[in-house]
Design an enzyme around this catalytic site. Structure first.
Site, PDB file in Angstrom:
ATOM      1  N   GLY A  75     105.146  22.650 -73.184  1.00 12.81           N
ATOM      2  CA  GLY A  75     106.714  22.436 -73.282  1.00 12.81           C
ATOM      3  C   GLY A  75     106.852  21.116 -72.506  1.00 12.81           C
ATOM      4  O   GLY A  75     106.158  20.700 -71.424  1.00 12.81           O
ATOM      5  N   TYR A  87      54.483  45.038 -50.040  1.00 10.32           N
ATOM      6  CA  TYR A  87      55.689  45.966 -50.123  1.00 10.32           C
ATOM      7  C   TYR A  87      55.929  46.371 -48.753  1.00 10.32           C
ATOM      8  O   TYR A  87      55.031  47.498 -48.222  1.00 10.32           O
ATOM      9  CB  TYR A  87      55.669  46.678 -51.189  1.00 10.32           C
ATOM     10  CG  TYR A  87      56.928  47.706 -51.298  1.00 10.32           C
ATOM     11  CD1 TYR A  87      58.297  46.947 -51.471  1.00 10.32           C
ATOM     12  CD2 TYR A  87      56.784  49.154 -51.074  1.00 10.32           C
ATOM     13  CE1 TYR A  87      59.318  47.840 -51.287  1.00 10.32           C
ATOM     14  CE2 TYR A  87      58.106  49.572 -50.979  1.00 10.32           C
ATOM     15  CZ  TYR A  87      59.414  49.080 -51.359  1.00 10.32           C
ATOM     16  OH  TYR A  87      60.314  49.913 -51.145  1.00 10.32           O
ATOM     17  N   ALA A 103      47.271  40.545 -46.751  1.00  6.33           N
ATOM     18  CA  ALA A 103      47.883  40.676 -48.084  1.00  6.33           C
ATOM     19  C   ALA A 103      47.470  41.856 -48.917  1.00  6.33           C
ATOM     20  O   ALA A 103      46.638  42.658 -48.795  1.00  6.33           O
ATOM     21  CB  ALA A 103      46.872  39.412 -48.740  1.00  6.33           C
ATOM     22  N   ARG A 116      91.575  34.336 -77.765  1.00  6.94           N
ATOM     23  CA  ARG A 116      90.537  33.228 -77.835  1.00  6.94           C
ATOM     24  C   ARG A 116      89.372  33.420 -76.958  1.00  6.94           C
ATOM     25  O   ARG A 116      88.291  32.687 -77.022  1.00  6.94           O
ATOM     26  CB  ARG A 116      91.279  31.846 -77.704  1.00  6.94           C
ATOM     27  CG  ARG A 116      91.902  31.498 -78.969  1.00  6.94           C
ATOM     28  CD  ARG A 116      92.414  30.247 -78.822  1.00  6.94           C
ATOM     29  NE  ARG A 116      93.690  29.892 -78.024  1.00  6.94           N
ATOM     30  CZ  ARG A 116      93.764  28.772 -77.224  1.00  6.94           C
ATOM     31  NH1 ARG A 116      93.109  27.700 -77.398  1.00  6.94           N
ATOM     32  NH2 ARG A 116      95.009  28.774 -76.549  1.00  6.94           N
ATOM     33  N   ASN A 147      56.331  54.762 -49.913  1.00  3.94           N
ATOM     34  CA  ASN A 147      57.617  55.346 -49.133  1.00  3.94           C
ATOM     35  C   ASN A 147      58.193  56.360 -49.822  1.00  3.94           C
ATOM     36  O   ASN A 147      58.813  57.234 -49.422  1.00  3.94           O
ATOM     37  CB  ASN A 147      58.700  54.148 -48.973  1.00  3.94           C
ATOM     38  CG  ASN A 147      58.891  53.483 -50.410  1.00  3.94           C
ATOM     39  OD1 ASN A 147      58.301  53.421 -51.331  1.00  3.94           O
ATOM     40  ND2 ASN A 147      60.408  53.165 -50.184  1.00  3.94           N
TER      41      ASN A 147
HETATM   42  C1  UD1 Z   1     104.093  28.266 -71.673  1.00  4.77           C
HETATM   43  C2  UD1 Z   1     105.271  27.537 -71.399  1.00  4.77           C
HETATM   44  C3  UD1 Z   1     105.181  25.910 -71.750  1.00  4.77           C
HETATM   45  C4  UD1 Z   1     104.246  25.577 -70.772  1.00  4.77           C
HETATM   46  C5  UD1 Z   1     103.129  26.259 -70.945  1.00  4.77           C
HETATM   47  C6  UD1 Z   1     101.925  26.191 -69.731  1.00  4.77           C
HETATM   48  C7  UD1 Z   1     107.188  29.157 -72.274  1.00  4.77           C
HETATM   49  C8  UD1 Z   1     107.991  29.514 -73.096  1.00  4.77           C
HETATM   50  N1  UD1 Z   1     106.268  28.262 -72.599  1.00  4.77           N
HETATM   51  O1  UD1 Z   1     103.647  28.163 -72.888  1.00  4.77           O
HETATM   52  O2  UD1 Z   1     106.370  25.297 -71.315  1.00  4.77           O
HETATM   53  O3  UD1 Z   1     103.895  24.110 -70.967  1.00  4.77           O
HETATM   54  O4  UD1 Z   1     102.846  27.757 -70.587  1.00  4.77           O
HETATM   55  O5  UD1 Z   1     100.600  26.604 -70.041  1.00  4.77           O
HETATM   56  O6  UD1 Z   1     107.120  29.695 -71.142  1.00  4.77           O
HETATM   57  N2  UD1 Z   1     102.740  35.993 -70.850  1.00  4.77           N
HETATM   58  C9  UD1 Z   1     102.946  37.077 -70.430  1.00  4.77           C
HETATM   59  N3  UD1 Z   1     103.690  37.742 -71.403  1.00  4.77           N
HETATM   60  C10 UD1 Z   1     104.303  37.235 -72.725  1.00  4.77           C
HETATM   61  C11 UD1 Z   1     104.203  35.892 -72.688  1.00  4.77           C
HETATM   62  C12 UD1 Z   1     103.138  35.212 -71.930  1.00  4.77           C
HETATM   63  O7  UD1 Z   1     102.770  37.761 -69.632  1.00  4.77           O
HETATM   64  O8  UD1 Z   1     105.042  37.711 -73.357  1.00  4.77           O
HETATM   65  C13 UD1 Z   1     101.847  35.219 -69.887  1.00  4.77           C
HETATM   66  C14 UD1 Z   1     100.704  34.824 -70.384  1.00  4.77           C
HETATM   67  O9  UD1 Z   1      99.483  36.183 -69.959  1.00  4.77           O
HETATM   68  C15 UD1 Z   1     100.326  33.370 -69.673  1.00  4.77           C
HETATM   69  C16 UD1 Z   1     101.682  32.826 -69.304  1.00  4.77           C
HETATM   70  O10 UD1 Z   1     102.671  34.143 -69.504  1.00  4.77           O
HETATM   71  O11 UD1 Z   1      99.574  33.886 -68.228  1.00  4.77           O
HETATM   72  C17 UD1 Z   1     101.864  31.718 -70.226  1.00  4.77           C
HETATM   73  O12 UD1 Z   1     101.870  32.328 -71.733  1.00  4.77           O
HETATM   74  P1  UD1 Z   1     101.670  31.576 -72.742  1.00  4.77           P
HETATM   75  O13 UD1 Z   1     101.677  32.073 -74.080  1.00  4.77           O
HETATM   76  O14 UD1 Z   1     100.127  30.795 -72.529  1.00  4.77           O
HETATM   77  O15 UD1 Z   1     102.639  30.261 -72.956  1.00  4.77           O
HETATM   78  P2  UD1 Z   1     102.475  29.117 -73.578  1.00  4.77           P
HETATM   79  O16 UD1 Z   1     103.002  29.235 -75.204  1.00  4.77           O
HETATM   80  O17 UD1 Z   1     101.349  28.252 -73.294  1.00  4.77           O
END
Ligand code: UD1
Ligand code: CA
Length: 457
Positions: free
Chosen positions: A139, A366, A380, A13, A386
């Site tokens: 969550g 300058y 002025a 996004r 340079n």
């Molecule tokens: C997650 C939580 C949710 C919480 C929310 C807060 C889980 C299953 N859910 O949901 O409970 O309320 O964050 O924002 O954990 N990422 C990885 N690898 C992956 C998936 C995610 O590195 O495979 C990283 C993303 O880059 C991000 C973070 O983990 O920084 C959270 O991932 P995102 O997909 O935003 O989680 P949510 O579904 O929002």
């Protein structure tokens, strides 16, 4: 403790070629904010889980104290944490942070870790939670009748009643590390998103006798993440408001705390005044009684006590002494070193030059690659020539020289102390001290001259 920062998500996004965690907030990548906060907790291991754009992320934030784990496919937060496991110390707990949640304060994280540490005989599984007016998308924290945390249920898996729960999982958790490998290995992806949820580890921890406990941040914005440019802009404002607040608390006068941007660190002495729409980048120091006019940009610079920086002045990699006056519309470029009491006025550009005590260049000049002594007056329209088209050369102007208006100094050239240069002189050879330098020119008053007149059609 170990600290793992999850940063493998792709950030669709953001609609950008740049990996999400590298988008800048206050001039610094989101992920660097998280890493810097993590460092203040002195972790034994600091691991960043990368995926999308992993190489770019490594390059941007790589440091000797940071290790990287690759999550080739984004199969969920539990799967992401599992990739970091081989790099962790099993004897200390692991704090999990998100690379796109930049503003969490160290004090909040410490509280979470302490709460988990004090949970009982076995270390707790700590969850940072907040209560939101609109918890949609997050969550939810499910508690039993006694108020104990039972589990976390994701929005997409939640029942209608569970969706009424306002307490949400920020995603920031601290977990015992030794049993973590087993818990993560046992995760299933039979849920609405087909992912390995880190949130499901809560139940495993409780079953193994590690109580699930919660802590809350001082402010809800500490847990806000960036998924879009709108959220990035909102957090930028939150951060800038915090910076302005801290400056006000320290005694700095801000004409409008909402119209100030600090992208780096701004150190101010006593009785500093900053007018509206100023941008500070890198490390900037303003000594006591400095005043900065509106619309100035100051990057990596130190400004001495009592100096006045007037409107629209632009300063980069420069050092200014005390009681100087700059601008309006002055430009100090890298390597400008101004001693005490120097005046650099409107449309004067100074680059890689030293200007001595009390010297003045007030208008349209300058001064580049030059050493200007003390008590020099630069009229002025003075230009140091340079550059010969291939190389840069220095201009040396000794103490108490008077440079008449519209002078060109063709470098390399030296003007001895006490010299007076007549207006409109091209100085192309060294001038011995205490002499008058001028070019011979004549002025003719021609009579009978007829000025052309515009033809009528
Ligand atoms: C997650 C939580 C949710 C919480 C929310 C807060 C889980 C299953 N859910 O949901 O409970 O309320 O964050 O924002 O954990 N990422 C990885 N690898 C992956 C998936 C995610 O590195 O495979 C990283 C993303 O880059 C991000 C973070 O983990 O920084 C959270 O991932 P995102 O997909 O935003 O989680 P949510 O579904 O929002
Ligand atoms: Ca998210």
């Amino acid at each position: 403790m170990n600290i793992v920062i999850l940063a493998a998500g792709m950030g669709k996004r953001m609609h950008s070629a740049l990996p999400k965690v590298l988008h800048p907030l206050a001039g610094k990548p989101l992920l660097s904010h998280v890493i810097d906060t993590a460092r203040t907790l002195s972790p034994t291991r600091l691991v960043v889980v990368v995926g999308h754009g992993g190489e770019a992320v490594r390059e941007a934030v790589g440091a000797p104290d940071v290790q990287f784990a690759l999550q080739a496919q984004q199969l969920g937060t539990g799967h992401a944490l599992a990739q970091a496991l081989p790099l962790l110390d099993a004897n200390v707990p692991t704090l999990v942070l998100y690379g796109d949640v930049p503003l969490t304060r160290a004090s909040t994280l410490r509280r979470l870790v302490d709460t988990a540490g004090a949970a009982g005989e076995k270390t707790g599984y700590g969850i940072l939670t907040v209560t939101l007016d609109d918890p949609t998308g997050y969550g939810r924290i499910v508690r039993d009748a006694a108020g104990q945390v039972e589990r976390i249920v994701e929005q997409k898996d939640a029942s209608v009643e569970q969706r009424q729960i306002a307490e949400i999982n920020t995603g920031i958790v601290v977990t015992p590390t030794a049993p973590l490998a087993g818990w993560l290995a046992a995760l299933k992806n039979d849920n609405a998103q087909g992912e390995y949820y880190l949130t499901d580890v809560v139940q495993a921890a409780i079953a193994a006798g590690h109580p699930a406990v919660t802590a809350q941040p001082d402010a809800a914005w500490e847990t806000l993440g960036v998924n879009s440019k709108q959220q990035l802009a909102e957090l930028e404002r939150v951060h800038q408001r915090n910076v302005a607040e801290a400056l006000l608390v320290a005694g700095v006068t801000l004409a409008d705390p909402a119209r100030l941007d600090v992208r780096g660190s701004l150190n101010c002495g006593r009785d500093v005044f900053i007018d509206v729409n100023c941008v500070f980048e890198g490390e900037v120091t303003l000594a006591d009684n400095v005043s900065v006019g509106p619309n100035c940009v100051i990057r990596s610079a130190s400004i001495g006590a009592g100096t006045r920086v007037d409107a629209y002045t632009h300063i980069e990699n420069a050092a200014v002494g005390a009681n100087a006056v700059l601008g309006p519309y002055a430009r100090l470029r890298p390597g400008a070193k101004l001693a005490d009491g120097v005046h650099v006025g409107n449309f004067v550009e100074v680059k890689n030059a030293n200007i001595g005590v009390g010297s003045k260049a007030n208008h349209l000049s300058y001064v580049g690659d030059a050493d200007v002594g003390a008590g020099v007056n630069i009229g002025a329209g003075t230009i140091t020539c340079n550059y010969d088209g291939a190389n840069k050369h220095r201009t040396i102007i000794e103490d108490n020289v008077f440079v008449g208006s519209d002078t060109q100094l063709v470098a390399p050239v030296r003007v001895g102390r006490g010299v007076t240069i007549a207006a409109g002189t091209t100085v192309w050879k060294d001038v011995p001290e205490a002499t008058l330098a001028l070019n011979e020119k004549t002025q003719i008053a021609k009579t009978g001259y007829v000025r052309p007149v515009k033809k009528k059609n």
